[in-house]
Design a protein around this motif. Sequence first.
Motif, PDB file in Angstrom:
ATOM      1  N   LEU A 351       0.827  -1.214   0.000  1.00 21.30           N
ATOM      2  CA  LEU A 351       0.000   0.000   0.000  1.00 21.30           C
ATOM      3  C   LEU A 351       0.858   1.260   0.000  1.00 21.30           C
ATOM      4  O   LEU A 351       0.515   2.256  -0.655  1.00 21.30           O
ATOM      5  N   LEU A 352       1.977   1.227   0.704  1.00 24.92           N
ATOM      6  CA  LEU A 352       2.874   2.379   0.672  1.00 24.92           C
ATOM      7  C   LEU A 352       3.493   2.547  -0.710  1.00 24.92           C
ATOM      8  O   LEU A 352       3.670   3.685  -1.179  1.00 24.92           O
ATOM      9  N   ALA A 353       3.808   1.445  -1.361  1.00 25.29           N
ATOM     10  CA  ALA A 353       4.338   1.533  -2.723  1.00 25.29           C
ATOM     11  C   ALA A 353       3.306   2.135  -3.673  1.00 25.29           C
ATOM     12  O   ALA A 353       3.672   2.782  -4.664  1.00 25.29           O
ATOM     13  N   ARG A 354       2.018   1.955  -3.347  1.00 22.28           N
ATOM     14  CA  ARG A 354       0.940   2.536  -4.155  1.00 22.28           C
ATOM     15  C   ARG A 354       0.558   3.924  -3.649  1.00 22.28           C
ATOM     16  O   ARG A 354      -0.434   4.486  -4.107  1.00 22.28           O
ATOM     17  N   GLU A 355       1.335   4.414  -2.685  1.00 17.05           N
ATOM     18  CA  GLU A 355       1.104   5.747  -2.113  1.00 17.05           C
ATOM     19  C   GLU A 355      -0.285   5.862  -1.498  1.00 17.05           C
ATOM     20  O   GLU A 355      -1.015   6.827  -1.714  1.00 17.05           O
ATOM     21  N   GLU A 356      -0.595   4.840  -0.679  1.00 14.91           N
ATOM     22  CA  GLU A 356      -1.855   4.814   0.058  1.00 14.91           C
ATOM     23  C   GLU A 356      -1.554   4.715   1.558  1.00 14.91           C
ATOM     24  O   GLU A 356      -1.881   3.716   2.213  1.00 14.91           O
ATOM     25  N   PRO A 357      -0.910   5.724   2.131  1.00 11.65           N
ATOM     26  CA  PRO A 357      -0.517   5.656   3.544  1.00 11.65           C
ATOM     27  C   PRO A 357      -1.695   5.547   4.498  1.00 11.65           C
ATOM     28  O   PRO A 357      -1.581   4.929   5.566  1.00 11.65           O
ATOM     29  N   GLY A 358      -2.828   6.151   4.146  1.00 10.45           N
ATOM     30  CA  GLY A 358      -3.992   6.073   5.026  1.00 10.45           C
ATOM     31  C   GLY A 358      -4.478   4.644   5.190  1.00 10.45           C
ATOM     32  O   GLY A 358      -4.914   4.256   6.286  1.00 10.45           O
ATOM     33  N   ALA A 359      -4.402   3.844   4.134  1.00 12.55           N
ATOM     34  CA  ALA A 359      -4.806   2.440   4.226  1.00 12.55           C
ATOM     35  C   ALA A 359      -3.751   1.596   4.922  1.00 12.55           C
ATOM     36  O   ALA A 359      -4.069   0.602   5.584  1.00 12.55           O
ATOM     37  N   ALA A 360      -2.475   1.992   4.782  1.00 13.16           N
ATOM     38  CA  ALA A 360      -1.387   1.212   5.369  1.00 13.16           C
ATOM     39  C   ALA A 360      -1.287   1.405   6.876  1.00 13.16           C
ATOM     40  O   ALA A 360      -0.940   0.468   7.611  1.00 13.16           O
ATOM     41  N   LEU A 361      -1.607   2.595   7.365  1.00 14.39           N
ATOM     42  CA  LEU A 361      -1.344   2.933   8.761  1.00 14.39           C
ATOM     43  C   LEU A 361      -2.027   1.998   9.761  1.00 14.39           C
ATOM     44  O   LEU A 361      -1.372   1.515  10.703  1.00 14.39           O
ATOM     45  N   PRO A 362      -3.317   1.697   9.640  1.00  9.86           N
ATOM     46  CA  PRO A 362      -3.930   0.795  10.630  1.00  9.86           C
ATOM     47  C   PRO A 362      -3.349  -0.621  10.589  1.00  9.86           C
ATOM     48  O   PRO A 362      -3.302  -1.302  11.618  1.00  9.86           O
ATOM     49  N   LEU A 363      -2.895  -1.052   9.418  1.00 11.36           N
ATOM     50  CA  LEU A 363      -2.256  -2.370   9.325  1.00 11.36           C
ATOM     51  C   LEU A 363      -0.934  -2.371  10.084  1.00 11.36           C
ATOM     52  O   LEU A 363      -0.597  -3.338  10.786  1.00 11.36           O
ATOM     53  N   ILE A 364      -0.183  -1.297   9.931  1.00 18.39           N
ATOM     54  CA  ILE A 364       1.095  -1.169  10.636  1.00 18.39           C
ATOM     55  C   ILE A 364       0.870  -1.172  12.141  1.00 18.39           C
ATOM     56  O   ILE A 364       1.576  -1.851  12.896  1.00 18.39           O
ATOM     57  N   ASP A 365      -0.121  -0.424  12.588  1.00 24.94           N
ATOM     58  CA  ASP A 365      -0.386  -0.355  14.035  1.00 24.94           C
ATOM     59  C   ASP A 365      -0.804  -1.708  14.588  1.00 24.94           C
ATOM     60  O   ASP A 365      -0.395  -2.092  15.702  1.00 24.94           O
ATOM     61  N   GLU A 366      -1.616  -2.450  13.839  1.00 25.41           N
ATOM     62  CA  GLU A 366      -2.007  -3.784  14.297  1.00 25.41           C
ATOM     63  C   GLU A 366      -0.795  -4.705  14.363  1.00 25.41           C
ATOM     64  O   GLU A 366      -0.625  -5.469  15.318  1.00 25.41           O
ATOM     65  N   ALA A 367       0.070  -4.627  13.353  1.00 26.11           N
ATOM     66  CA  ALA A 367       1.263  -5.473  13.336  1.00 26.11           C
ATOM     67  C   ALA A 367       2.203  -5.126  14.482  1.00 26.11           C
ATOM     68  O   ALA A 367       2.790  -6.015  15.116  1.00 26.11           O
ATOM     69  N   ILE A 368       2.362  -3.844  14.781  1.00 25.48           N
ATOM     70  CA  ILE A 368       3.218  -3.434  15.895  1.00 25.48           C
ATOM     71  C   ILE A 368       2.690  -4.006  17.207  1.00 25.48           C
ATOM     72  O   ILE A 368       3.456  -4.512  18.034  1.00 25.48           O
ATOM     73  N   ARG A 369       1.381  -3.942  17.386  1.00 32.13           N
ATOM     74  CA  ARG A 369       0.799  -4.467  18.620  1.00 32.13           C
ATOM     75  C   ARG A 369       1.074  -5.957  18.762  1.00 32.13           C
ATOM     76  O   ARG A 369       1.504  -6.434  19.830  1.00 32.13           O
ATOM     77  N   ILE A 370       0.854  -6.712  17.700  1.00 32.93           N
ATOM     78  CA  ILE A 370       1.036  -8.162  17.755  1.00 32.93           C
ATOM     79  C   ILE A 370       2.500  -8.516  18.004  1.00 32.93           C
ATOM     80  O   ILE A 370       2.828  -9.330  18.875  1.00 32.93           O
ATOM     81  N   LEU A 371       3.388  -7.898  17.242  1.00 35.43           N
ATOM     82  CA  LEU A 371       4.794  -8.273  17.320  1.00 35.43           C
ATOM     83  C   LEU A 371       5.458  -7.767  18.591  1.00 35.43           C
ATOM     84  O   LEU A 371       6.418  -8.369  19.083  1.00 35.43           O
ATOM     85  N   SER A 372       4.948  -6.678  19.141  1.00 38.62           N
ATOM     86  CA  SER A 372       5.456  -6.227  20.444  1.00 38.62           C
ATOM     87  C   SER A 372       5.152  -7.256  21.515  1.00 38.62           C
ATOM     88  O   SER A 372       5.977  -7.524  22.409  1.00 38.62           O
ATOM     89  N   GLU A 373       3.953  -7.845  21.456  1.00 33.37           N
ATOM     90  CA  GLU A 373       3.583  -8.881  22.426  1.00 33.37           C
ATOM     91  C   GLU A 373       4.465 -10.120  22.290  1.00 33.37           C
ATOM     92  O   GLU A 373       4.656 -10.862  23.253  1.00 33.37           O
ATOM     93  N   GLU A 374       4.996 -10.350  21.084  1.00 32.43           N
ATOM     94  CA  GLU A 374       5.843 -11.518  20.854  1.00 32.43           C
ATOM     95  C   GLU A 374       7.324 -11.208  21.062  1.00 32.43           C
ATOM     96  O   GLU A 374       8.177 -12.069  20.848  1.00 32.43           O
TER      97      GLU A 374
END
Length: 396
Positions: A351-374
């Motif tokens: 999505l960032l490669a397609r210049e869609e940061p608004g769509a990418a941001l919630p995915l990044i935040d979800e991934a950070i939450r999951i991987l921080s727990e791990e």
Amino acid sequence: MHDSDPMRTAAEDAYRLLQPDAARLYRLMGLRPWPAFDAEAAAQVSGIDVDAAGELLGVLADALLLEHTDNGRYRYRPSVRAHAEEAAYRQEGIGGCSAATTRAVDHYLRLSVTAARAALPESWRVPDAPADSPADAHAGRGDAVARLAVELPNLVEAVSTAEEFGKPDTVLTLCRALWPLQLKAGHHEALLPALRIGTAVADDQVPGSRASGALHAQLAHKLGELQLWEEAGAQAAAAARDEREAGHTRGLASAIEFLGLLRLRQWRFQDAYDCFEEAAAVLGGIGPDDEGAADVPRARALLERHRGRALRGLGRFDEAQAHVERALAAFRAEGEAYNTARALTDLSEVLLAREEPGAALPLIDEAIRILSEENADQHVEHLRRLRERCSDLREE
């Protein structure tokens, strides 16, 4: 006694004042240069309970024979450890010293395998935990990764010790148990010496075996992370060679996948994609009743992830997104949090490669939450950089 060394002289003076149980613990823990050990390790080596070991370690620290570390563990100054080792061989004899060292290595072997299974239970690469391992030894996957991380210096020393003492099976199992840590948290340079020992032992003792293939693949992954491309490629080829010779189809597909991942890191996207296609074809040779059949759906989902990454590099964004979304759906359906987060990362990069940061941001935040727990620290750092890119793109 080396009277010219004031530290050793002071150690001898303090040692003579110890009670027998404290003196014995002092001697036995000094047999190897364990970087920073705890009461659990001391208890196993000396054959006493953990509470008693903790008290004795405190006594030794008060006598200035041990130092406290920042994380509440203990260590020797080098010259003091040399004195303890000398006293051990004088007092315990070769047999007693060998038995104590074996107990130490067995402790770290059990600890590492138990933590590894808790950190990455779905992976066939991780050795089985002992049958009597407690199911609640770790609060969660992140806790297990953290335990491997804090014990890593001791685990590397355990690998070296097992190799020196002629215990090849222990070397190989210890190294394989490091896989969840290197996958999730990195520690690339710290792990490298152990993996080099492991592959050398495998080539010498069990060439052309599954264990050898697995360790060559681990070393290929590590060398790729360190951008040592030529050596990484040679190790991936060695992994494929050994898995093919062992008749391990699942392992062969994985070794080819590792080569593809190496090509991804080199930005050789078409070569990477071709490797992933080849790995998928090898997986296709595993029938429903064949060994490894249960692992095939997960392996295919991983290849979907990696195909998507290669296609993103080739600028084929629609196809890349479709592949990654299929992988994401598969990992969500299986409840596999780590690879769900990794697929979310891949999708956000498309999505960032397609210049869609608004769509990418919630995915990044979800991934950070999951991987921080791990406690998957290296991936969280990457995600934070992606998040900064989102902010920059939204401001433009």
